[in-house]
Enzyme design. Structure first.
Site, mmCIF file in Angstrom:
data_model
loop_
_atom_site.group_PDB
_atom_site.id
_atom_site.type_symbol
_atom_site.label_atom_id
_atom_site.label_comp_id
_atom_site.label_asym_id
_atom_site.label_seq_id
_atom_site.Cartn_x
_atom_site.Cartn_y
_atom_site.Cartn_z
ATOM 1 N N ARG A 259 0.845 -1.189 0.000
ATOM 2 C CA ARG A 259 0.000 0.000 0.000
ATOM 3 C C ARG A 259 0.884 1.244 0.000
ATOM 4 O O ARG A 259 1.916 1.295 0.677
ATOM 5 C CB ARG A 259 -0.925 0.034 1.229
ATOM 6 C CG ARG A 259 -2.137 -0.886 1.131
ATOM 7 C CD ARG A 259 -3.082 -0.421 0.027
ATOM 8 N NE ARG A 259 -4.292 -1.218 -0.070
ATOM 9 C CZ ARG A 259 -4.430 -2.273 -0.845
ATOM 10 N NH1 ARG A 259 -3.412 -2.712 -1.561
ATOM 11 N NH2 ARG A 259 -5.590 -2.920 -0.911
ATOM 12 N N GLU A 288 -3.702 7.449 -6.362
ATOM 13 C CA GLU A 288 -3.745 6.574 -7.532
ATOM 14 C C GLU A 288 -4.811 7.039 -8.519
ATOM 15 O O GLU A 288 -5.985 7.093 -8.140
ATOM 16 C CB GLU A 288 -4.015 5.135 -7.091
ATOM 17 C CG GLU A 288 -2.890 4.583 -6.223
ATOM 18 C CD GLU A 288 -2.991 3.089 -5.953
ATOM 19 O OE1 GLU A 288 -3.973 2.454 -6.406
ATOM 20 O OE2 GLU A 288 -2.090 2.543 -5.307
ATOM 21 N N HIS A 307 -0.562 -0.647 -9.915
ATOM 22 C CA HIS A 307 -1.303 -1.431 -8.917
ATOM 23 C C HIS A 307 -1.806 -2.741 -9.532
ATOM 24 O O HIS A 307 -3.002 -3.036 -9.540
ATOM 25 C CB HIS A 307 -2.467 -0.627 -8.342
ATOM 26 C CG HIS A 307 -2.860 -1.078 -6.957
ATOM 27 N ND1 HIS A 307 -3.286 -0.215 -5.983
ATOM 28 C CD2 HIS A 307 -2.892 -2.315 -6.381
ATOM 29 C CE1 HIS A 307 -3.561 -0.883 -4.886
ATOM 30 N NE2 HIS A 307 -3.327 -2.167 -5.100
#
Length: 354
Positions: A259, A288, A307
């Site tokens: 994370r 993001e 991601h």
């Protein structure tokens, strides 16, 4: 008749949930399915109402939950407002390692059981972390883009610019849960010495894996490669920061596929430019997607992916199977395997299940 909402997306589709539930429950149980498709990952997840890492709108979710007893999802935003409008809801099964997209306090107050799917992407995330390590240590991404741009970087074979091997390296893993333990197994197969920092890990189990459990400063001082695998909590926010990053050996490799909030990215461009940090490989970000002017876009020796660590078809299939099994348990009067608010189950027991 049990009404079930499959709130899927473009990774774990509603049909994947529905087929898995039907297989797990069997034909003898009378089920009424409805579906909702969220825009993730075509649109990034974010904060929705009182929850994080969620997708879709609260009004559309409330409409879809009309008369529903069981909901299964990956990203739907079960914000506080949702529970005020869904009196028949009794179970939310979230196919993620943690139900971050559910307001757990509101669910508990409403008497709704929340289950989740620990380990569903452990293999995918572990393999991806190893890939990031190798890409950073051996300049795989950098040399690929340079060669395609017409540059033959023979200087990468000079001693001062040559890469590093995992065999014989000391690798520090911050977090030793389902993902970290798989990463350690692969690293030891490469011949690496593995250190781990995890205040919640079972020391005997870690030692049995051939891994040394250490405090964070000791791990940072001794590791030529550090990889993050912890959960993001208020206590772990910026677990690695400007102060303790200075403990790393010069030229160390840093990997974050867990994370973005675990790592303070602000000091990293300067550390990379000076060679204090040898390379950085990241799959997660504070924002993001990160903004176009983000300084790490312009820093040297950085490998970036959007991601993707958990993005395998097996992860989606496994997620649906885990949640389907928990729904089958619930419908059979049994406690789901992983419950985030067990106090609700303890109160409701079998009578609350059916």
């Amino acid at each position: 008749m049990t009404r079930i909402l499959a709130a899927g997306d473009y990774f774990v589709a509603p049909e994947l949930f529905i087929d898995a539930i039907r297989d797990a429950v069997g034909e003898t149980t009378d089920l009424d399915f409805s579906s909702l498709t969220l825009e993730w990952p075509l649109e990034p997840f974010g904060r929705v109402g009182t929850v994080d890492e969620a997708s879709g709108s609260i009004p559309s979710l409330i409409d879809a939950l009309d008369g529903v007893e069981v909901a299964v999802t990956q990203m739907a935003a079960f914000s506080r407002e949702v529970f005020d409008h869904t009196p028949e809801l009794r179970l939310i099964s979230v196919c993620r390692g943690g139900p971050v997209n559910v307001d757990l306090a509101a669910a508990t107050a409403a008497g709704v059981i929340v289950s989740f799917a620990p380990g569903r992407n452990a293999v995918a995330a572990a393999e991806f972390a190893i890939g990031l390590m190798l890409a950073a240590m051996r300049r795989v991404v950098t040399s690929d883009s340079e060669l395609k741009a017409g540059q033959w970087r023979g200087d990468y074979y000079t001693y001062e610019n040559a890469g590093l091997e995992l065999d014989g390296a000391t690798v520090g893993l911050i977090g030793y849960g389902a993902i970290g333990s798989i990463v350690s197994r692969v690293l030891r197969a490469f011949g690496a010495t593995v250190l781990a920092h995890d205040p919640y890990a079972n020391a005997a189990a870690v030692a049995a894996d051939g891994v040394e459990l250490v405090e964070l400063p000791d791990l940072l001082r001794r590791s030529s490669v550090v990889s993050l695998h912890a959960r993001l909590t208020p206590e772990t926010h910026h677990l690695l920061n400007a102060q303790n990053l200075e403990l790393l050996p010069r030229g160390a490799i840093l990997v974050n596929s867990a994370r973005g909030g675990l790592l303070d990215y602000a000091p990293l461009p300067k550390m990379l430019a000076s060679g204090r940090l040898g390379a950085l490989a990241i799959d997660v970000y504070d924002i993001e997607p990160p903004p176009p002017e983000w300084p790490l876009f312009f820093a040297p020796n950085v490998v970036m992916t959007p991601h993707l660590a958990g993005a395998t078809r097996q992860t989606a299939q496994r997620a649906a199977l885990i949640t389907a099994a928990d729904i089958a348990r619930y419908l059979g009067g049994e406690r789901p395997r992983a419950v985030a608010n067990p106090e609700v189950w303890n109160v409701l027991g079998e009578s609350g299940a059916r």
